[in-house]
Design a protein around this motif. Structure first.
Motif, PDB file in Angstrom:
ATOM      1  N   THR A   1       2.117  -3.953   8.673  1.00  0.00           N
ATOM      2  CA  THR A   1       3.192  -3.560   7.764  1.00  0.00           C
ATOM      3  C   THR A   1       4.410  -3.042   8.524  1.00  0.00           C
ATOM      4  OG1 THR A   1       1.966  -1.480   7.436  1.00  0.00           O
ATOM      5  CG2 THR A   1       1.763  -3.157   5.728  1.00  0.00           C
TER       6      THR A   1
ATOM      7  N   SER B   1       6.205  -9.261   7.743  1.00  0.00           N
ATOM      8  CA  SER B   1       7.042  -9.477   6.561  1.00  0.00           C
ATOM      9  C   SER B   1       6.228  -9.640   5.280  1.00  0.00           C
ATOM     10  CB  SER B   1       7.943 -10.697   6.763  1.00  0.00           C
ATOM     11  OG  SER B   1       7.178 -11.877   6.919  1.00  0.00           O
TER      12      SER B   1
ATOM     13  N   SER C   1      -1.665   5.062   4.863  1.00  0.00           N
ATOM     14  CA  SER C   1      -0.481   4.610   5.586  1.00  0.00           C
ATOM     15  C   SER C   1       0.207   5.798   6.250  1.00  0.00           C
ATOM     16  CB  SER C   1       0.498   3.890   4.650  1.00  0.00           C
ATOM     17  OG  SER C   1       0.970   4.763   3.641  1.00  0.00           O
TER      18      SER C   1
ATOM     19  N   GLY D   1       8.675   0.302   9.318  1.00  0.00           N
ATOM     20  CA  GLY D   1       7.786   0.277   8.161  1.00  0.00           C
ATOM     21  C   GLY D   1       6.692   1.327   8.292  1.00  0.00           C
TER      22      GLY D   1
ATOM     23  N   GLU E   1       4.094  -7.490   4.415  1.00  0.00           N
ATOM     24  CA  GLU E   1       3.921  -6.097   3.976  1.00  0.00           C
ATOM     25  C   GLU E   1       2.536  -5.864   3.377  1.00  0.00           C
ATOM     26  OE1 GLU E   1       7.234  -5.421   1.377  1.00  0.00           O
ATOM     27  OE2 GLU E   1       8.610  -5.082   3.054  1.00  0.00           O
TER      28      GLU E   1
END
Length: 273
Positions: A246, A231, A266, A252, A233
């Motif tokens: 993440t 959470s 990412s 996510g 992130e």
């Protein structure tokens, strides 16, 4: 050679491989660090373990709370929860081999040259680097021993929640395990709070995220890498502290940090498609 650090994989093999492909990861030259929780909640825990184990010396992992839960389920100590999606792993022909490999993995990684410390949840503000090493090695020793089921049976619980060098036996091991694999919040004196899971802006006073308290490890010149806390992130940590979970398994991203230039990569979860 590059050093890549990736947050909690949680059985997300497709995203892990795609993230490594982004940087042309070469296991013969590069080093991969994983923040733990390789398994559970995502779709491919079995193949994640096979893949990571197959990377050999090019990967450095730490165990997370979900990895320890898997070990406890396999030992008949805890229940297999359907939401963890680990049944294919438990029923696999090579399950014994994978479990025995997993329980011999560390709960703390330290690179003295790079000055990196990695634990799944973090490092207690009450610990200096030598205490962190000692406590981690104690947990690792019992996990790799024949008596590991006794430890797994006793690791569940929130007490003791305050460090003392006089702690011994299973209470000491439980405290260390909670710090390294479960911790989020502390009281101002560094005492653990194992209940609150709220976001930092909603946490009740006087609780603070462990990384917002003065760190003996950071003050000694190390950087701390952790996962566990999706959470966040990856945001809101002070200088020298990097949160990489993440929430890929929740829809996510899977996040990677290249240590040499601090570039961040990412890979969106396949659930977003």
């Amino acid at each position: 050679m590059s050093t890549y650090l990736i947050g909690d994989v949680h059985g997300c093999l497709v995203e892990l491989k795609a993230l490594l492909a982004q940087v042309n990861f070469d296991p013969l030259q590069d080093c991969l660090w994983l923040t733990g929780d390789l398994v559970a909640r995502g779709p491919d825990s079995l193949d994640v373990l096979r893949f990571v184990k197959g990377l050999g010396d090019s990967v450095r992992i730490v165990l997370g709370n979900h990895d320890l839960h898997l070990l406890a389920v396999f030992a008949g100590i805890s229940f297999n929860k359907p939401k963890d999606k680990i049944s294919p792993l438990l029923e696999a022909e090579d399950a014994d081999e994978l479990i025995n490999w997993l329980r011999r993995q560390p709960v703390l990684q330290i690179d003295e040259e790079l000055k990196i410390v990695m634990a799944h949840a973090g490092i207690s503000p009450q610990w200096d680097i030598d205490t962190a090493k000692l406590c981690a090695r104690e947990v690792e020793a019992v996990l790799s021993s024949d008596s590991y089921p006794l430890f797994l049976d006793a690791m569940y619980g929130d007490m003791p929640n305050n460090w003392s060098p006089e702690l011994s036996g299973l209470p000491r091991l439980r405290f260390s395990t909670n710090v390294l694999t479960r911790m989020r919040y502390c009281f101002p004196n560094g005492q653990l709070d194992m209940i609150c899971k709220d976001s930092p802006d909603s946490a009740p006073r006087p609780l603070k995220p462990w990384f917002d308290l003065p760190s003996q490890v950071i003050n000694a010149g190390y950087s701390i890498i952790f996962g566990h806390w999706a959470s966040l992130e990856g945001k809101g940590t002070p200088e020298g502290v990097y949160g990489l979970d993440t929430g890929c398994c929740w829809g996510g991203d899977l996040t990677m940090l290249r240590w040499e230039d601090k570039a961040v990569f990412s890979q969106p979860s396949s659930k977003k498609k």
